[in-house]
Design an enzyme around this catalytic site. Structure first.
Site, PDB file in Angstrom:
ATOM      1  N   ASP A  96       0.830  -1.203   0.000  1.00  0.00           N
ATOM      2  CA  ASP A  96       0.000   0.000   0.000  1.00  0.00           C
ATOM      3  C   ASP A  96       0.867   1.258   0.000  1.00  0.00           C
ATOM      4  O   ASP A  96       1.967   1.256   0.541  1.00  0.00           O
ATOM      5  CB  ASP A  96      -0.887  -0.043   1.263  1.00  0.00           C
ATOM      6  CG  ASP A  96      -2.083   0.877   1.141  1.00  0.00           C
ATOM      7  OD1 ASP A  96      -2.306   1.439   0.047  1.00  0.00           O
ATOM      8  OD2 ASP A  96      -2.788   1.046   2.139  1.00  0.00           O
ATOM      9  N   ASN A 141     -10.568  -3.270  -6.339  1.00  0.00           N
ATOM     10  CA  ASN A 141      -9.725  -2.377  -7.146  1.00  0.00           C
ATOM     11  C   ASN A 141     -10.297  -2.073  -8.532  1.00  0.00           C
ATOM     12  O   ASN A 141      -9.850  -1.143  -9.208  1.00  0.00           O
ATOM     13  CB  ASN A 141      -8.296  -2.928  -7.298  1.00  0.00           C
ATOM     14  CG  ASN A 141      -7.440  -2.770  -6.056  1.00  0.00           C
ATOM     15  OD1 ASN A 141      -6.525  -3.543  -5.804  1.00  0.00           O
ATOM     16  ND2 ASN A 141      -7.732  -1.747  -5.246  1.00  0.00           N
TER      17      ASN A 141
HETATM   18  C1  FPP Z   1      -1.854   0.072  -3.298  1.00  0.00           C
HETATM   19  O1  FPP Z   1      -1.366   1.390  -3.341  1.00  0.00           O
HETATM   20  C2  FPP Z   1      -1.257  -0.730  -4.349  1.00  0.00           C
HETATM   21  C3  FPP Z   1      -1.973  -1.399  -5.307  1.00  0.00           C
HETATM   22  C4  FPP Z   1      -3.440  -1.382  -5.373  1.00  0.00           C
HETATM   23  C5  FPP Z   1      -1.300  -2.159  -6.369  1.00  0.00           C
HETATM   24  C6  FPP Z   1      -0.115  -2.989  -5.988  1.00  0.00           C
HETATM   25  C7  FPP Z   1       0.571  -3.377  -7.227  1.00  0.00           C
HETATM   26  C8  FPP Z   1       1.899  -3.339  -7.478  1.00  0.00           C
HETATM   27  C9  FPP Z   1       2.890  -3.005  -6.461  1.00  0.00           C
HETATM   28  C10 FPP Z   1       2.468  -3.617  -8.852  1.00  0.00           C
HETATM   29  C11 FPP Z   1       2.044  -4.826  -9.619  1.00  0.00           C
HETATM   30  C12 FPP Z   1       2.111  -6.107  -8.881  1.00  0.00           C
HETATM   31  C13 FPP Z   1       2.950  -7.154  -9.124  1.00  0.00           C
HETATM   32  C14 FPP Z   1       2.790  -8.405  -8.344  1.00  0.00           C
HETATM   33  C15 FPP Z   1       4.029  -7.098 -10.099  1.00  0.00           C
HETATM   34  P1  FPP Z   1      -2.414   2.561  -3.537  1.00  0.00           P
HETATM   35  O2  FPP Z   1      -2.522   2.840  -4.986  1.00  0.00           O
HETATM   36  O3  FPP Z   1      -3.711   2.207  -2.873  1.00  0.00           O
HETATM   37  O4  FPP Z   1      -1.701   3.726  -2.786  1.00  0.00           O
HETATM   38  P2  FPP Z   1      -2.389   4.921  -1.973  1.00  0.00           P
HETATM   39  O5  FPP Z   1      -3.087   4.300  -0.799  1.00  0.00           O
HETATM   40  O6  FPP Z   1      -1.239   5.767  -1.578  1.00  0.00           O
HETATM   41  O7  FPP Z   1      -3.333   5.605  -2.917  1.00  0.00           O
END
Ligand code: FPP
Length: 241
Positions: A21, A69
């Site tokens: 996150d 998501n």
């Molecule tokens: C949450 O941060 C992150 C995600 C929803 C996506 C996680 C995906 C990756 C790290 C990349 C792809 C995965 C792999 C396995 C290669 P957020 O966007 O909710 O952050 P925020 O809370 O700061 O808005």
């Protein structure tokens, strides 16, 4: 501090889960689009898979895309798919060489055909590997997983393959995506949030929780080892004294 030096190799958690996150906030802090954070987050995926492998974690579960998501803008979803494709394409050979098995938690068939094909290849080509399992949560939700398992058990009962008395908390695990693996020992959530967000609800019954303010793109190997050291300081009683 170098936390790798502090690790007790006789007490490595067998199953570690991470809610990755903070990518969006990391990018915003740099006045960049959210997808810039996901790109850097993918670099941490590569780094942390290796970090877990080096210390002999048996299962590493990464929450990459939740059933919720899909509510995000189409452009962001599409970028996350691209990054997943990039990850598989660029890492599969190394993963195979390191004897790591990739498994997916969640119904990834809802993803674009090209991604489904790549995932199928990764699952197929690593299915006999047994040094570590890398579970990737894709279109995953813990409640859906439990409902899915319950439906599968009902089908088995109706078909006469098992009786109702065969259902118990242990046998239930055979119907989860993580069948055959240990329950979660350690749940890591970076970025200062204190939520479980529908992650591994059944498997985390006795897991230790580790929260950190660090945003996922900054969650380097040493932070991961710090979390493991913290886990090793806990007294796990499983309801006993
Ligand atoms: C949450 O941060 C992150 C995600 C929803 C996506 C996680 C995906 C990756 C790290 C990349 C792809 C995965 C792999 C396995 C290669 P957020 O966007 O909710 O952050 P925020 O809370 O700061 O808005």
């Amino acid at each position: 501090m170098n936390y790798h030096e502090k690790l007790d190799f006789d007490n490595i958690p067998k199953h570690v889960g991470i809610i990755m996150d903070g990518n969006g906030r990391w990018a915003k802090n740099r006045k960049k689009p959210r997808t810039f954070g996901h790109k850097e987050g993918t670099e941490r995926v590569i780094e942390i898979v290796e970090a877990a492998y080096k210390i002999n974690v048996k299962s590493l579960t990464l929450y990459a895309f939740s059933t919720e998501n899909w509510k995000r803008p189409e452009e962001e979803i599409s970028k996350l798919m691209d990054l997943l494709a990039f990850y598989i394409k660029s890492q599969l050979e190394k993963i195979k060489k390191n004897n790591i098995r990739i498994m997916v938690l969640g119904d990834y068939t809802a993803f674009p055909e090209k991604i489904v094909g790549l995932i199928d290849t990764a699952l197929q080509e690593t299915k006999s590997n047994d040094k570590m399992i890398l579970n990737i949560g894709l279109n995953y939700g813990g409640q859906s997983e439990i409902v899915r398992a319950s439906k599968k058990i009902c089908e088995e009962v109706i078909a006469g393959n098992i009786s109702i008395d065969d259902i118990n908390t242990e046998s239930f695990k055979d119907y989860l995506y993580t069948r055959g693996q240990n329950d979660l020992d350690l749940l890591i959530r970076p970025s200062g949030e204190f939520r479980v967000s529908n992650f591994l609800l059944y498997q985390l019954a006795y897991s230790e929780f580790y929260f950190s303010d660090i945003l996922w793109p900054d969650f380097h190997e040493n932070e991961f080892y710090k979390a493991i050291c913290d886990f090793q300081s806990r007294n796990r009683r499983y309801g006993g004294l």
